[in-house]
Design a protein around this motif. Structure first.
Motif, PDB file in Angstrom:
ATOM      1  N   ALA A 136       0.957  -0.621  -0.129  1.00 12.72           N
ATOM      2  CA  ALA A 136       0.044   0.105   0.267  1.00 12.72           C
ATOM      3  C   ALA A 136       0.534   1.144  -0.323  1.00 12.72           C
ATOM      4  O   ALA A 136       0.510   2.469  -0.419  1.00 12.72           O
ATOM      5  N   ASP A 137       1.988   1.350   0.232  1.00 11.00           N
ATOM      6  CA  ASP A 137       2.451   2.184   0.510  1.00 11.00           C
ATOM      7  C   ASP A 137       4.192   2.190  -0.323  1.00 11.00           C
ATOM      8  O   ASP A 137       4.660   3.581  -0.196  1.00 11.00           O
ATOM      9  N   ASP A 138       4.660   1.452  -1.601  1.00 11.19           N
ATOM     10  CA  ASP A 138       4.919   1.731  -1.835  1.00 11.19           C
ATOM     11  C   ASP A 138       4.364   1.572  -3.517  1.00 11.19           C
ATOM     12  O   ASP A 138       3.758   1.308  -4.567  1.00 11.19           O
ATOM     13  N   ILE A 139       4.612   3.200  -3.643  1.00  6.69           N
ATOM     14  CA  ILE A 139       3.175   3.477  -4.505  1.00  6.69           C
ATOM     15  C   ILE A 139       4.646   3.494  -5.930  1.00  6.69           C
ATOM     16  O   ILE A 139       3.481   3.962  -7.186  1.00  6.69           O
ATOM     17  N   ASP A 140       5.260   3.780  -6.112  1.00  6.18           N
ATOM     18  CA  ASP A 140       6.319   3.864  -7.099  1.00  6.18           C
ATOM     19  C   ASP A 140       6.592   2.013  -8.027  1.00  6.18           C
ATOM     20  O   ASP A 140       7.372   2.035  -8.637  1.00  6.18           O
ATOM     21  N   VAL A 141       6.296   1.378  -6.964  1.00  9.28           N
ATOM     22  CA  VAL A 141       6.570   0.026  -7.393  1.00  9.28           C
ATOM     23  C   VAL A 141       5.787  -0.963  -7.780  1.00  9.28           C
ATOM     24  O   VAL A 141       5.220  -1.770  -6.618  1.00  9.28           O
ATOM     25  N   LEU A 158      -2.010   9.521  -3.150  1.00 13.26           N
ATOM     26  CA  LEU A 158      -1.108  10.058  -3.853  1.00 13.26           C
ATOM     27  C   LEU A 158      -0.138  10.997  -3.819  1.00 13.26           C
ATOM     28  O   LEU A 158       1.019  11.538  -3.662  1.00 13.26           O
ATOM     29  N   GLU A 159      -1.164  12.137  -3.700  1.00  8.34           N
ATOM     30  CA  GLU A 159      -0.928  13.575  -3.753  1.00  8.34           C
ATOM     31  C   GLU A 159       0.056  13.353  -2.258  1.00  8.34           C
ATOM     32  O   GLU A 159       1.261  14.532  -2.435  1.00  8.34           O
ATOM     33  N   ALA A 160      -0.495  13.588  -1.820  1.00  5.56           N
ATOM     34  CA  ALA A 160      -0.161  13.264  -0.171  1.00  5.56           C
ATOM     35  C   ALA A 160       0.644  12.454   0.451  1.00  5.56           C
ATOM     36  O   ALA A 160       2.236  12.534   0.232  1.00  5.56           O
ATOM     37  N   THR A 214      -1.244  19.308  -6.928  1.00  2.86           N
ATOM     38  CA  THR A 214      -2.497  19.050  -6.134  1.00  2.86           C
ATOM     39  C   THR A 214      -3.162  17.821  -7.828  1.00  2.86           C
ATOM     40  O   THR A 214      -3.850  17.132  -8.350  1.00  2.86           O
ATOM     41  N   PHE A 215      -2.226  17.583  -8.277  1.00  2.00           N
ATOM     42  CA  PHE A 215      -1.391  16.177  -9.682  1.00  2.00           C
ATOM     43  C   PHE A 215      -0.469  15.771  -9.495  1.00  2.00           C
ATOM     44  O   PHE A 215       0.395  16.174  -9.769  1.00  2.00           O
ATOM     45  N   SER A 216       0.282  14.552  -8.753  1.00  2.97           N
ATOM     46  CA  SER A 216       1.052  13.783  -8.575  1.00  2.97           C
ATOM     47  C   SER A 216       2.247  13.413  -9.288  1.00  2.97           C
ATOM     48  O   SER A 216       0.968  12.741 -10.368  1.00  2.97           O
ATOM     49  N   ASN A 217       2.756  13.589  -9.534  1.00  2.00           N
ATOM     50  CA  ASN A 217       3.359  12.348 -10.483  1.00  2.00           C
ATOM     51  C   ASN A 217       3.363  11.077 -10.462  1.00  2.00           C
ATOM     52  O   ASN A 217       3.194   9.606 -10.880  1.00  2.00           O
ATOM     53  N   ALA A 218       3.038  10.620  -8.933  1.00  4.69           N
ATOM     54  CA  ALA A 218       2.901   8.823  -8.757  1.00  4.69           C
ATOM     55  C   ALA A 218       0.937   8.736  -9.549  1.00  4.69           C
ATOM     56  O   ALA A 218       0.925   7.676  -9.748  1.00  4.69           O
ATOM     57  N   SER A 238     -10.604  14.831   5.538  1.00  2.24           N
ATOM     58  CA  SER A 238      -9.232  15.953   5.932  1.00  2.24           C
ATOM     59  C   SER A 238      -8.068  15.091   5.381  1.00  2.24           C
ATOM     60  O   SER A 238      -8.446  13.925   5.257  1.00  2.24           O
ATOM     61  N   GLY A 239      -6.772  15.696   4.759  1.00  2.00           N
ATOM     62  CA  GLY A 239      -6.112  14.618   4.801  1.00  2.00           C
ATOM     63  C   GLY A 239      -6.138  14.206   3.419  1.00  2.00           C
ATOM     64  O   GLY A 239      -6.492  14.570   2.546  1.00  2.00           O
ATOM     65  N   ILE A 240      -5.695  12.691   3.223  1.00  2.26           N
ATOM     66  CA  ILE A 240      -5.733  12.355   2.219  1.00  2.26           C
ATOM     67  C   ILE A 240      -7.300  11.616   1.554  1.00  2.26           C
ATOM     68  O   ILE A 240      -7.789  11.472   0.669  1.00  2.26           O
ATOM     69  N   GLN A 241      -8.367  12.289   2.234  1.00  6.65           N
ATOM     70  CA  GLN A 241      -9.494  11.932   2.223  1.00  6.65           C
ATOM     71  C   GLN A 241     -10.285  13.309   1.615  1.00  6.65           C
ATOM     72  O   GLN A 241     -11.546  13.347   1.151  1.00  6.65           O
ATOM     73  N   THR A 242      -9.235  14.374   2.018  1.00  5.37           N
ATOM     74  CA  THR A 242     -10.303  15.545   0.709  1.00  5.37           C
ATOM     75  C   THR A 242     -10.539  15.438  -0.239  1.00  5.37           C
ATOM     76  O   THR A 242     -10.424  14.925  -1.631  1.00  5.37           O
ATOM     77  N   PRO A 243     -11.706  16.084  -0.006  1.00  3.71           N
ATOM     78  CA  PRO A 243     -12.326  15.499  -1.829  1.00  3.71           C
ATOM     79  C   PRO A 243     -11.208  16.347  -2.635  1.00  3.71           C
ATOM     80  O   PRO A 243     -10.781  17.220  -2.777  1.00  3.71           O
TER      81      PRO A 243
END
Length: 617
Positions: free
Chosen positions: A265-270, A306-308, A314-318, A349-354
């Motif tokens: 879940a945390d290895d968003i690049d692999v 993914l942004e966090a 607002t639009f991450s590379n991930a 809030s946080g990663i749950q922000t719409p």
């Protein structure tokens, strides 16, 4: 399909018809099902397999290399298709994590000779970009050609119909010209939390055991005979007429928390290439059994995850790389919905922000740029019944082709006391009409008719309020399993619901697929309370009588025209039958169509077709 306009270098190709000819020192291989003459088949999956740099599952592999392949059709249309790293070339079976195989997948819609050229570039985060980067090693610059012959499929196999695309109308359309009315499964959304997929941490003993017996000899498996339960499940749903399934492909820190395309879940690049190879086996079976692949890319609990994690605005590379990987590996499938996010406006809030309106638009535009076809792109509202905070701001935006509606199926529970109980039929009709006015018609679908605890008579309520309510308003739907949404279930516990949906799917897709886009919702044509109608006036009329009774239609637009009258039982399915009258004459506002053949107090469908000489000219 969507042609890509590019300036290409001239390619010198041999006049000899071969499957592949590479001008570089390392020739690629084109793989796929072939005809007797050796040609690849139209609308079947094609894989161009390149020998590239040795690599392994690591962040550098997925961020710092980008493969794109441009295919040119016999008529000169160009399609740019993203490629991907595939370890040893068969990771679904070997569970390999390293190798030198790089691939692109494509389905070709023209017979004749196709050519391709590969672009392989390197650079920091180059995979997050649509262009740029430094020329890399082979397969950069490799070219080749292959021959496409006729396809040989029939029946429910989507390959018989060709790519399903948005064509500027309220229904998606197959390449063969038929329209598609989606009537499928929204639940459970944790379909991909399957214990026989590599790297799927939970449900290790859950292999959809009740559906293993639905697997048939010759159906696919992977590894050591794995996958029979989930492949059997697809067979089971298809046998009932279900033609789509919705699922979360990324629910890290969400409800199920066990489905994602990475190694954790945390290895968003692999990315987990073997797991993704096994997903491909499943989605290929979707195509063959006539089910749309409905990708839900995020959910309310991880909307900005993914942004966090990436620490980027607002639009991450991930996220950009996630879209690339999904489309590269699965964008060739015949029938696809890319859904930006579930409950995309839910407070948090946080990663749950719409997501914001600008994010939704940017996400859709990136998906549109990556996909080589005009796939359907949607976004899901939530909580149930809250539409005006999200959809009015997106109407007319060309890269979003429809809303994914979360509605109420039954009265809200106490926690939602005071909420309005919505008419699913009216809500679909509203967005069909509003989007039509914008000049960019939407494909409108109820994808989550929310009902909480399972009510008595669920199948009847679902059939009347959602299935036929959506169809007669010009839309489509998927079924939501309430409290069973985020756990694996025995699908047969909802068989009465699946059958109601499947009967409708078979009826509309077999009887109206060529003409339904020309039929306009118009309830005034079905005289009586709680009756709905849609029609191409003077030619075809479809009426739904929710409470049965005698049918009366407004046929004033069909003077001197004769119509056949056929009845369809939405409760039992099967063939259309005859009621009181075999035919009627049009021309007045109150034409008596008679009564259904039996069970006159139950719901019925009436189909009128013009049989006059004029209608056949």
């Amino acid at each position: 399909m969507k042609p890509q306009t590019m300036n290409l270098l001239s390619i010198a190709l041999s006049s000899i018809l071969v499957c592949v000819l590479s001008l570089s020192s390392s020739a690629a291989v084109v793989e796929g099902e072939r005809n007797a003459d050796g040609s690849l088949k139209k609308w079947h999956r094609i894989e161009v397999v390149f020998d590239g740099p040795q690599a392994s599952e690591s962040s550098a592999t997925f961020r710092n290399f980008r493969l794109d392949v441009t295919f040119t059709s016999p008529s000169g249309k160009e399609y740019q298709v993203p490629g991907f790293f595939d370890a040893d070339g068969d990771p679904a079976n070997t569970s390999a994590t390293s190798g030198k195989k790089w691939k692109t997948r494509f389905t070709a819609g023209e017979e004749g000779e196709w050519t391709y050229i590969a672009r392989f570039v390197t650079g920091k985060n180059v995979a997050a970009n649509l262009s740029g980067g430094e020329s890399g090693p082979a397969p950069d610059g490799e070219t080749g050609a292959f021959q496409i012959g006729p396809q040989d499929k029939t029946g429910k196999d989507f390959r018989a119909k060709g790519k399903l695309e948005y064509v500027g109308e309220r229904y998606l359309r197959f390449a063969d010209g038929d329209y598609f009315i989606k009537l499928g499964a929204n639940s459970p959304e944790v379909l991909l939390e399957y214990g026989e997929f590599d790297g799927t941490p939970g449900h290790v003993n859950d292999v959809y055991a009740p559906n293993i017996g639905d697997w048939n000899q010759g159906d696919p498996t992977w590894g050591d005979d794995k996958g029979k339960g989930i492949i059997g499940l697809v067979n089971y749903l298809s046998s009932l007429g279900i033609n789509s399934h919705y699922f979360l492909c990324m629910n890290a820190y969400g409800d199920g928390q066990e489905a994602w395309p990475w190694i954790s879940a945390d290895d968003i690049d692999v990315y987990d290439v073997s797991k993704l190879g096994q997903w491909e086996v499943l989605f290929t079976h979707f195509d063959r059994m006539g089910l749309m692949v409905h990708f839900q890319i995020s959910e309310s609990e991880n909307t900005n995850y993914l942004e966090a994690r990436d620490g980027q605005g607002t639009f991450s590379n991930a996220r950009k790389i996630l879209y690339r990987e999904l489309i590269a590996r699965f964008g060739h499938h015949i029938a696809i919905t890319w859904n930006i996010g579930e409950e995309n406006q839910a407070a948090g809030s946080g990663i749950q922000t719409p997501n914001t309106h600008s994010q939704r638009k940017a996400f859709a535009t990136r998906i549109r740029a990556l996909a080589p076809y005009q796939d359907h792109i949607s976004v899901h509202n939530g909580p149930a019944g809250k539409f005006d905070d999200i959809f009015p701001q997106l109407i007319g935006f060309e890269d979003i082709t429809g809303p994914s509606l979360q509605t109420y199926l039954t009265k809200p529970n106490r926690a939602r006391k005071g909420s309005n109980v919505l008419s699913n039929h009216d809500e679909v009709a509203k967005w069909v009409e509003e989007s039509k006015k914008s000049g960019h018609p939407w494909v409108v679908s109820i994808d989550e008719p929310w009902w909480g605890r399972r009510p008595d008579g669920l199948a009847d309520t679902l059939r009347k309020e959602v299935v036929w309510g959506a169809i007669l308003a010009g839309g489509q739907m998927e079924f939501y399993a309430g409290g069973d949404d985020v756990k694996h279930i025995d699908y047969r516990s909802y068989e009465d619901c699946w059958r109601s949906i499947g009967h409708a799917a078979k009826f509309v897709n077999e009887n109206l697929a060529s003409e339904i886009a020309d039929m306009e919702p118009n309830d005034a044509l079905a005289i009586g309370d709680e009756n709905w109608a849609m029609a191409k006036k003077g030619l075809t009329y479809l009426l739904y009588l929710k409470n049965g009774g005698e049918a009366i239609a407004d046929l004033s637009a069909a003077k001197d025209q004769k119509f056949s009258v056929q009845w369809f039982n939405p409760r039992t399915g099967g063939k259309m039958t005859q009621g009181t009258f075999e035919s009627v004459q049009g021309g007045t506002e109150h034409v008596l169509l008679g009564s259904p053949p039996n069970a006159t107090e139950q719901d019925w469908i009436v189909l009128l077709r013009n049989t006059s000489t004029l209608s056949k000219q």
